[in-house]
Scaffold this motif. Structure first.
Motif, mmCIF file in Angstrom:
data_model
loop_
_atom_site.group_PDB
_atom_site.id
_atom_site.type_symbol
_atom_site.label_atom_id
_atom_site.label_comp_id
_atom_site.label_asym_id
_atom_site.label_seq_id
_atom_site.Cartn_x
_atom_site.Cartn_y
_atom_site.Cartn_z
ATOM 1 N N VAL A 55 0.878 -1.280 -0.048
ATOM 2 C CA VAL A 55 -0.089 0.001 0.002
ATOM 3 C C VAL A 55 0.953 1.456 0.060
ATOM 4 N N ARG A 56 2.009 1.222 0.788
ATOM 5 C CA ARG A 56 2.876 2.361 0.735
ATOM 6 C C ARG A 56 3.389 2.749 -0.691
ATOM 7 N N MET A 57 3.714 1.706 -1.336
ATOM 8 C CA MET A 57 4.249 1.909 -2.712
ATOM 9 C C MET A 57 3.147 2.566 -3.735
ATOM 10 N N LEU A 58 1.978 1.787 -3.476
ATOM 11 C CA LEU A 58 0.873 2.383 -4.278
ATOM 12 C C LEU A 58 0.442 3.630 -4.151
ATOM 13 N N THR A 59 0.663 4.145 -3.017
ATOM 14 C CA THR A 59 0.140 5.416 -2.437
ATOM 15 C C THR A 59 1.490 6.574 -2.458
ATOM 16 N N THR A 60 2.573 6.088 -3.073
ATOM 17 C CA THR A 60 3.808 7.033 -3.289
ATOM 18 C C THR A 60 4.413 7.063 -2.245
ATOM 19 N N LEU A 61 4.234 6.668 -0.743
ATOM 20 C CA LEU A 61 4.873 6.956 0.304
ATOM 21 C C LEU A 61 6.215 6.053 0.345
ATOM 22 N N SER A 62 6.350 5.357 -0.504
ATOM 23 C CA SER A 62 7.660 4.392 -0.528
ATOM 24 C C SER A 62 7.926 3.982 -2.134
ATOM 25 N N ALA A 63 8.939 4.302 -2.430
ATOM 26 C CA ALA A 63 9.565 3.993 -3.861
ATOM 27 C C ALA A 63 9.595 2.578 -3.982
ATOM 28 N N PRO A 64 9.168 1.848 -5.029
ATOM 29 C CA PRO A 64 9.283 0.466 -5.518
ATOM 30 C C PRO A 64 10.930 0.129 -5.676
ATOM 31 N N THR A 65 11.589 -0.829 -5.209
ATOM 32 C CA THR A 65 12.752 -1.135 -5.374
ATOM 33 C C THR A 65 12.944 -1.701 -6.973
ATOM 34 N N SER A 66 11.897 -2.302 -7.626
ATOM 35 C CA SER A 66 11.866 -2.523 -8.929
ATOM 36 C C SER A 66 10.129 -2.841 -9.501
ATOM 37 N N GLY A 67 9.806 -3.091 -10.630
ATOM 38 C CA GLY A 67 8.642 -2.959 -11.067
ATOM 39 C C GLY A 67 7.887 -1.715 -11.409
ATOM 40 N N SER A 68 6.529 -1.600 -11.487
ATOM 41 C CA SER A 68 5.980 -0.502 -11.984
ATOM 42 C C SER A 68 4.333 -0.599 -11.316
ATOM 43 N N ALA A 69 3.762 0.630 -11.252
ATOM 44 C CA ALA A 69 2.271 0.523 -10.922
ATOM 45 C C ALA A 69 1.819 1.661 -11.445
ATOM 46 N N SER A 70 0.476 2.104 -11.578
ATOM 47 C CA SER A 70 -0.089 3.113 -11.628
ATOM 48 C C SER A 70 -1.658 2.871 -10.969
ATOM 49 N N VAL A 71 -1.908 4.235 -10.570
ATOM 50 C CA VAL A 71 -3.190 4.039 -9.809
ATOM 51 C C VAL A 71 -4.016 5.496 -10.339
ATOM 52 N N ALA A 72 -5.455 5.038 -10.585
ATOM 53 C CA ALA A 72 -6.213 6.104 -11.345
ATOM 54 C C ALA A 72 -5.590 6.720 -12.721
ATOM 55 N N GLY A 73 -4.772 5.923 -13.193
ATOM 56 C CA GLY A 73 -4.078 6.016 -14.599
ATOM 57 C C GLY A 73 -2.803 6.838 -14.474
ATOM 58 N N TYR A 74 -2.376 7.223 -13.134
ATOM 59 C CA TYR A 74 -0.947 7.912 -13.179
ATOM 60 C C TYR A 74 0.096 6.790 -12.406
ATOM 61 N N ASP A 75 1.234 7.091 -12.881
ATOM 62 C CA ASP A 75 2.314 6.486 -12.644
ATOM 63 C C ASP A 75 2.748 6.752 -10.933
ATOM 64 N N VAL A 76 2.860 5.704 -10.263
ATOM 65 C CA VAL A 76 3.322 6.027 -8.864
ATOM 66 C C VAL A 76 4.729 6.477 -8.714
ATOM 67 N N ARG A 78 6.615 8.490 -11.382
ATOM 68 C CA ARG A 78 6.666 9.747 -12.360
ATOM 69 C C ARG A 78 5.631 10.642 -12.145
ATOM 70 N N GLN A 79 4.458 10.545 -11.633
ATOM 71 C CA GLN A 79 3.330 11.399 -11.365
ATOM 72 C C GLN A 79 2.722 11.153 -9.884
ATOM 73 N N GLN A 80 3.647 11.384 -8.923
ATOM 74 C CA GLN A 80 3.296 11.417 -7.536
ATOM 75 C C GLN A 80 2.228 12.336 -7.334
ATOM 76 N N ARG A 81 2.549 13.504 -7.748
ATOM 77 C CA ARG A 81 1.473 14.547 -7.191
ATOM 78 C C ARG A 81 0.091 14.238 -7.735
ATOM 79 N N GLN A 82 -0.175 13.899 -9.128
ATOM 80 C CA GLN A 82 -1.312 13.505 -9.549
ATOM 81 C C GLN A 82 -2.155 12.276 -8.702
ATOM 82 N N VAL A 83 -1.169 11.270 -8.528
ATOM 83 C CA VAL A 83 -1.671 10.112 -7.637
ATOM 84 C C VAL A 83 -2.136 10.526 -6.454
ATOM 85 N N ARG A 84 -1.420 11.430 -5.753
ATOM 86 C CA ARG A 84 -1.951 11.799 -4.176
ATOM 87 C C ARG A 84 -3.186 12.430 -4.387
#
Length: 342
Positions: A55-76, A78-84
């Protein structure tokens, strides 16, 4: 820019997420997760399974070591502000200011997201009424019960009308009545308003009651995923559970039970013997007789339809209770180690 149209159909789209601490502790191990819009998705697992880290990675509170994710269409990443701005996040520990009133908490949260004036006042009052806090909205939060504080927590996460709501162990510590009330609120948010909710929990009944689909998480991995009914239906027949008398030879009990007619998937968890049968009630007399023949007695017997605990046992090799106890022991050991280091 937003992500592709295909990705936007998913509220959450995670691919092979990994989180490693201090270069060696892998809290999350290659998790992939796709959550459609407007659904309640459950992450079920014992404490320490990796749910909160995910959950911390999906909500931008912790950066993934590897892999990728988007929430509501935004990259967690590269687009942290939009995700939040697109999410609400309710952590395990309450984030309310107990020295302020419930209404003041909501007004402050709204201002953080740019709401002002009559719109904000109306939004705060609507949320207080929705969660049954209208009559106590002008009271200091320090006078609230645990259930009231938790409702206010959820209301705070909804002030800015998010598209995705993360609920991390939302009912931990609540009494049964407060927990039931919270379940009703979660159902209403998902079913009446079409909000996407990702729910982490270590309560089997909570996941069964609320999640349209769920993933069982164990030791940082997703071991199985599906609807609660589909997962349980994979386990044919009844679950048979026997609590053996103190001092019983569990290895011998497993051997005898495995050889017994109409019983399969036999295992032992401490002094609890578990198995499956197409006719649990019919299998019990013969099983008890076979155990008595080798001087092993049972103090209690339970026959039940398949549960999520049975699903967990099948895919992890241990019961949910055993996993919880192991996590608690590991936490205590870690605290003791820290104490020695000091």
């Amino acid at each position: 820019m937003r992500s592709s149209t295909a990705t936007e159909e998913l509220a959450i789209d995670a691919r092979e997420l990994v989180k490693t601490y201090k270069g060696e502790i892998r809290a999350v191990r290659g998790v992939s997760l796709q959550v459609p819009r407007g659904s309640v998705f459950g992450l079920l697992g014992p404490n320490g399974a990796g749910k909160s880290t995910l959950v911390r990675m999906l909500t931008t509170l912790s950066a993934p070591t590897s892999g990728s994710a988007s929430v509501a269409g935004y990259d967690v990443v590269r687009q942290q502000r939009q995700v939040r701005r697109a999410i609400g996040c309710i952590a395990q520990n309450s984030g309310v200011d107990v020295q302020a009133t419930g209404r003041e908490n909501l007004l402050l949260q709204g201002r953080v997201y740019g709401l002002r004036g009559a719109e904000l006042e109306r939004r705060a009052d609507d949320l207080l009424d929705r969660f049954g806090l209208g009559s106590v909205g002008r009271r200091f939060v320090k006078t609230y019960s645990g259930g009231m504080k938790r409702k206010l927590d959820v209301a705070l996460g909804l002030v800015h009308s998010p598209r995705v709501l993360f609920l991390d162990e939302p009912t931990t510590g609540l009494d049964p009545e407060a927990r039931s009330e919270m379940w009703e609120q979660i159902r209403a948010l998902a079913w009446d308003q079409g909000l996407t909710i990702l729910l982490t929990t270590h309560y089997l009944e909570e996941a069964d009651q609320l999640a349209r689909s769920l993933a069982i998480v164990d030791q940082g991995r997703i071991v199985i995923e599906g609807t609660p009914d589909d997962l349980k239906s994979e386990l044919e027949g009844d679950a048979v559970s026997l609590e053996l008398a103190q001092g019983s030879d569990t290895e011998k009990a497993v051997s005898v039970a495995s050889a017994a007619d109409r019983l399969t998937d036999v295992s032992a968890d401490g002094l609890v013997l578990r198995g499956r049968s197409r006719d649990g009630a019919g299998a019990v007399p013969g099983l008890l007789a076979a155990l008595e023949a080798v001087e092993i007695s049972a103090t209690s017997v339970t026959v039940a339809r398949p549960s999520l605990d049975d699903v967990y046992l099948r895919y992890t090799g241990r019961s949910f209770t055993a996993a919880e106890e192991a996590a608690a022991q590991a936490e205590r050991a870690g605290q003791e180690k820290k104490g020695e280091a000091r």
